[in-house]
Design a protein around this motif. Structure first.
Motif, PDB file in Angstrom:
ATOM      1  N   SER A 184       0.780  -1.217   0.049  1.00 43.25           N
ATOM      2  CA  SER A 184       0.084   0.062   0.170  1.00 43.25           C
ATOM      3  C   SER A 184       0.855   1.300   0.085  1.00 43.25           C
ATOM      4  CB  SER A 184      -0.901  -0.047   1.230  1.00 43.25           C
ATOM      5  OG  SER A 184      -1.866   1.154   1.217  1.00 43.25           O
ATOM      6  N   ALA A 185       0.366   2.193  -0.648  1.00 43.60           N
ATOM      7  CA  ALA A 185       1.039   3.664  -0.593  1.00 43.60           C
ATOM      8  C   ALA A 185       0.757   4.371   0.616  1.00 43.60           C
ATOM      9  CB  ALA A 185       0.523   4.356  -1.954  1.00 43.60           C
ATOM     10  N   THR A 186      -0.142   3.946   1.395  1.00 46.95           N
ATOM     11  CA  THR A 186      -0.505   4.722   2.809  1.00 46.95           C
ATOM     12  C   THR A 186      -0.898   3.538   3.725  1.00 46.95           C
ATOM     13  OG1 THR A 186      -3.089   5.237   2.285  1.00 46.95           O
ATOM     14  CG2 THR A 186      -1.406   6.810   1.580  1.00 46.95           C
ATOM     15  N   MET A 187      -0.548   3.716   4.822  1.00 45.99           N
ATOM     16  CA  MET A 187      -0.905   2.879   5.997  1.00 45.99           C
ATOM     17  C   MET A 187      -1.876   3.197   7.165  1.00 45.99           C
ATOM     18  SD  MET A 187      -0.848  -0.517   6.031  1.00 45.99           S
ATOM     19  CE  MET A 187       0.488  -0.638   4.558  1.00 45.99           C
ATOM     20  N   PRO A 188      -3.031   3.725   7.035  1.00 47.91           N
ATOM     21  CA  PRO A 188      -3.840   4.330   8.034  1.00 47.91           C
ATOM     22  C   PRO A 188      -3.899   2.787   9.153  1.00 47.91           C
ATOM     23  CG  PRO A 188      -4.881   4.633   6.055  1.00 47.91           C
ATOM     24  CD  PRO A 188      -3.888   3.783   5.674  1.00 47.91           C
ATOM     25  N   GLU A 324      -3.766  12.476   1.457  1.00 52.13           N
ATOM     26  CA  GLU A 324      -2.937  11.504   0.980  1.00 52.13           C
ATOM     27  C   GLU A 324      -2.978  11.245  -0.348  1.00 52.13           C
ATOM     28  OE1 GLU A 324      -3.324  10.451   5.252  1.00 52.13           O
ATOM     29  OE2 GLU A 324      -4.618  11.200   3.745  1.00 52.13           O
ATOM     30  N   THR A 325      -4.499  11.458  -1.086  1.00 49.90           N
ATOM     31  CA  THR A 325      -4.605  11.439  -2.453  1.00 49.90           C
ATOM     32  C   THR A 325      -3.604  12.533  -2.993  1.00 49.90           C
ATOM     33  OG1 THR A 325      -6.811  11.145  -1.985  1.00 49.90           O
ATOM     34  CG2 THR A 325      -6.266  11.820  -4.134  1.00 49.90           C
ATOM     35  N   TYR A 326      -3.267  13.648  -2.447  1.00 53.14           N
ATOM     36  CA  TYR A 326      -2.197  14.495  -3.136  1.00 53.14           C
ATOM     37  C   TYR A 326      -1.098  13.902  -3.409  1.00 53.14           C
ATOM     38  CZ  TYR A 326       0.609  18.600  -3.714  1.00 53.14           C
ATOM     39  OH  TYR A 326       1.469  19.505  -4.304  1.00 53.14           O
ATOM     40  N   VAL A 327      -0.654  13.139  -2.531  1.00 51.97           N
ATOM     41  CA  VAL A 327       0.739  12.336  -2.588  1.00 51.97           C
ATOM     42  C   VAL A 327       0.592  11.231  -3.759  1.00 51.97           C
ATOM     43  CG1 VAL A 327       2.414  10.839  -1.454  1.00 51.97           C
ATOM     44  CG2 VAL A 327       1.491  12.738  -0.125  1.00 51.97           C
ATOM     45  N   LYS A 359      -0.057  20.289   5.938  1.00 50.25           N
ATOM     46  CA  LYS A 359       0.265  19.700   7.050  1.00 50.25           C
ATOM     47  C   LYS A 359       0.859  18.001   7.034  1.00 50.25           C
ATOM     48  CE  LYS A 359      -1.664  18.850  11.485  1.00 50.25           C
ATOM     49  NZ  LYS A 359      -3.138  18.806  12.448  1.00 50.25           N
ATOM     50  N   LEU A 360       0.297  17.418   5.898  1.00 53.31           N
ATOM     51  CA  LEU A 360       0.769  16.065   5.865  1.00 53.31           C
ATOM     52  C   LEU A 360       1.986  15.855   5.226  1.00 53.31           C
ATOM     53  CD1 LEU A 360      -0.357  12.999   5.789  1.00 53.31           C
ATOM     54  CD2 LEU A 360      -0.752  13.387   3.329  1.00 53.31           C
ATOM     55  N   ILE A 361       2.357  16.808   4.478  1.00 50.64           N
ATOM     56  CA  ILE A 361       3.906  16.633   3.381  1.00 50.64           C
ATOM     57  C   ILE A 361       4.928  17.304   4.411  1.00 50.64           C
ATOM     58  CG2 ILE A 361       2.453  16.180   1.523  1.00 50.64           C
ATOM     59  CD1 ILE A 361       3.357  19.232   0.507  1.00 50.64           C
ATOM     60  N   GLY A 362       4.360  18.111   5.437  1.00 49.01           N
ATOM     61  CA  GLY A 362       5.413  18.982   6.000  1.00 49.01           C
ATOM     62  C   GLY A 362       6.087  19.926   5.137  1.00 49.01           C
ATOM     63  N   PHE A 363       5.353  20.382   4.362  1.00 52.82           N
ATOM     64  CA  PHE A 363       5.989  21.377   3.148  1.00 52.82           C
ATOM     65  C   PHE A 363       5.120  22.399   3.087  1.00 52.82           C
ATOM     66  CE2 PHE A 363       6.660  21.879  -1.326  1.00 52.82           C
ATOM     67  CZ  PHE A 363       7.757  22.666  -1.230  1.00 52.82           C
ATOM     68  N   THR A 364       5.540  23.618   2.724  1.00 54.29           N
ATOM     69  CA  THR A 364       4.502  24.804   2.272  1.00 54.29           C
ATOM     70  C   THR A 364       4.997  24.737   0.863  1.00 54.29           C
ATOM     71  OG1 THR A 364       4.741  26.050   4.276  1.00 54.29           O
ATOM     72  CG2 THR A 364       3.980  27.139   2.412  1.00 54.29           C
ATOM     73  N   VAL A 365       3.777  24.566   0.088  1.00 59.13           N
ATOM     74  CA  VAL A 365       3.807  24.618  -1.507  1.00 59.13           C
ATOM     75  C   VAL A 365       4.147  25.999  -1.884  1.00 59.13           C
ATOM     76  CG1 VAL A 365       2.754  24.038  -3.846  1.00 59.13           C
ATOM     77  CG2 VAL A 365       2.443  22.614  -1.597  1.00 59.13           C
ATOM     78  N   PRO A 366       5.112  26.404  -2.801  1.00 59.46           N
ATOM     79  CA  PRO A 366       5.178  27.698  -3.168  1.00 59.46           C
ATOM     80  C   PRO A 366       4.127  28.268  -4.113  1.00 59.46           C
ATOM     81  CG  PRO A 366       7.318  26.341  -3.602  1.00 59.46           C
ATOM     82  CD  PRO A 366       6.323  25.661  -3.272  1.00 59.46           C
TER      83      PRO A 366
END
Length: 372
Positions: A184-188, A324-327, A359-366
């Motif tokens: 799986s790409a995510t593991m809730p 997670e869908t964004y990822v 918040k999920l990716i820990g990154f502020t998108v430019p």
């Protein structure tokens, strides 16, 4: 490290080398030895890191190593979408080029006749969506009593799509003594708990955080109102000219409408979503892969099986409401170390979605500027 260092046999190494694979990815380096040792696996890695090869190559070797003279299906791979089933079958075909093993994918939305004809021949590896599989089992066209290896691929999406009861039905039809691989790409937490109920003393393989996005993908966002999104998209696509772009919408209706708007200004595009026939979806994907069209507009479920080596540009026309869908979406580009671009449109109603994604990716998108 080379594929030979993973103790893979020469026919597999030769096939993957000819296919352009130079060295194993992290998920492959980590998972393959455990699978060859017969261990159950819970594997988690972001989209585009080589999960299919991580289970396909060792499965082929295990089947070759213990190759009895029978015609029963020995490996079952469950997957949520038609596109992904086709992609996995194609990958197995590449890796087994020099091996006497056969694979077949079955899924709904197409005539059952061709699949029945294929099932009459020897099938070592069956790739299936749960619904069509159970239909054929109930009609006694498929016997799962000799399954040695079970794979649940894209398990999070499969269970999110409501296949959990079908998966449980399948589990009752296969031997309890088997090797089970859960990828799986995510593991809730809920997915992991389910995995633990069907696996035996599994090895956990997590090579990249569930929240991570590939560093090779250049991300950016436009703050743009809903009514201006189409004009912005057209402007971006016309400037990029021949660059192939995968554009995501939330709904089937939005995908169809957007394709029409693009074609009205001379941009050839096609939509791919659940309401399209299998033939239409495959034709659109083939046209996109072969650059007969440069824009493919897709919903998330339909896009889950899209695996294109050279996809430079992803556009989130509408932001997903599940972070997670964004990822998953932007993982369609920047694959295998290649560079890619991921552009997102964010209107006023989607600001909260963007905040959750960041918040999920820990990154502020430019942020990019958009002038009407």
């Amino acid at each position: 490290m080379s594929f030979k260092n993973l103790n893979l046999i020469n026919p597999i190494v030769r096939a993957v080398t000819e296919a352009g694979y130079s060295k194993p990815t992290e998920i492959q380096r980590t998972a393959i030895p455990h699978i060859l040792a017969g261990k159950d696996i819970i594997g988690c890695a972001q989209t585009g890191t080589g999960k299919t090869a991580a289970f396909a190559m060792p499965i082929l070797q295990l089947l070759k190593r213990h190759s009895p003279e029978h015609k029963e299906i020995r490996t079952l791979i469950l997957t949520p979408t038609r596109e992904l089933a086709i992609q996995i079958e194609e990958n197995f075909g590449v890796y087994s080029k020099y091996m006497p093993l056969s694979q077949l994918s079955i899924f709904g939305g197409v005539s059952i006749g061709g699949q029945l004809a294929a099932l009459r021949k020897r099938v070592d590896i069956l790739v299936a969506t749960p619904g069509r599989l159970l239909d054929l089992v109930n009609q006694r066209h498929i016997d799962l009593s000799k399954i040695e290896i079970l794979v649940l691929d894209e398990a999070d999406r499969m269970l999110d799509m409501g296949f959990v009861n079908d998966v449980k039905k399948v589990l009752k039809l296969i031997p309890s003594k088997r090797q089970t691989l859960f990828f799986s790409a995510t593991m809730p937490v809920s997915i992991k708990k389910f995995a633990e109920t069907i696996l035996n003393n599994p090895v956990e393989v997590t090579v990249t955080p569930v929240s991570s996005t590939a560093q090779t993908v250049k991300q950016s966002v436009y703050f743009v109102e809903k009514q201006d999104k189409t004009d912005l998209l057209i402007d971006i696509l016309q400037k990029k000219n021949t660059v192939r772009s995968l554009v995501f919408t939330r709904t089937k209706h939005a995908a169809n409408k957007l394709v029409q708007q693009l074609e009205n200004v001379g941009i050839f595009a096609a939509a791919i979503h659940g309401n399209k026939s299998q033939a239409a979806r495959q034709n659109a994907l083939d046209d996109f892969k072969n650059s007969r069209i440069n824009v493919l507009v897709a919903t998330d479920i339909a896009a889950r099986g899209i695996d294109i080596d050279d996809l430079p540009n992803v556009v989130n026309y509408e932001l997903p409401n599940i972070p997670e869908t964004y990822v998953h979406r932007i993982g369609r580009t920047g694959r295998a170390g290649a560079e890619g671009t991921a552009i997102s449109f964010c209107d006023t109603e989607e600001r909260a979605d963007l905040k959750n994604i960041q918040k999920l990716i820990g990154f502020t998108v430019p942020v990019r500027s958009f002038y009407k």
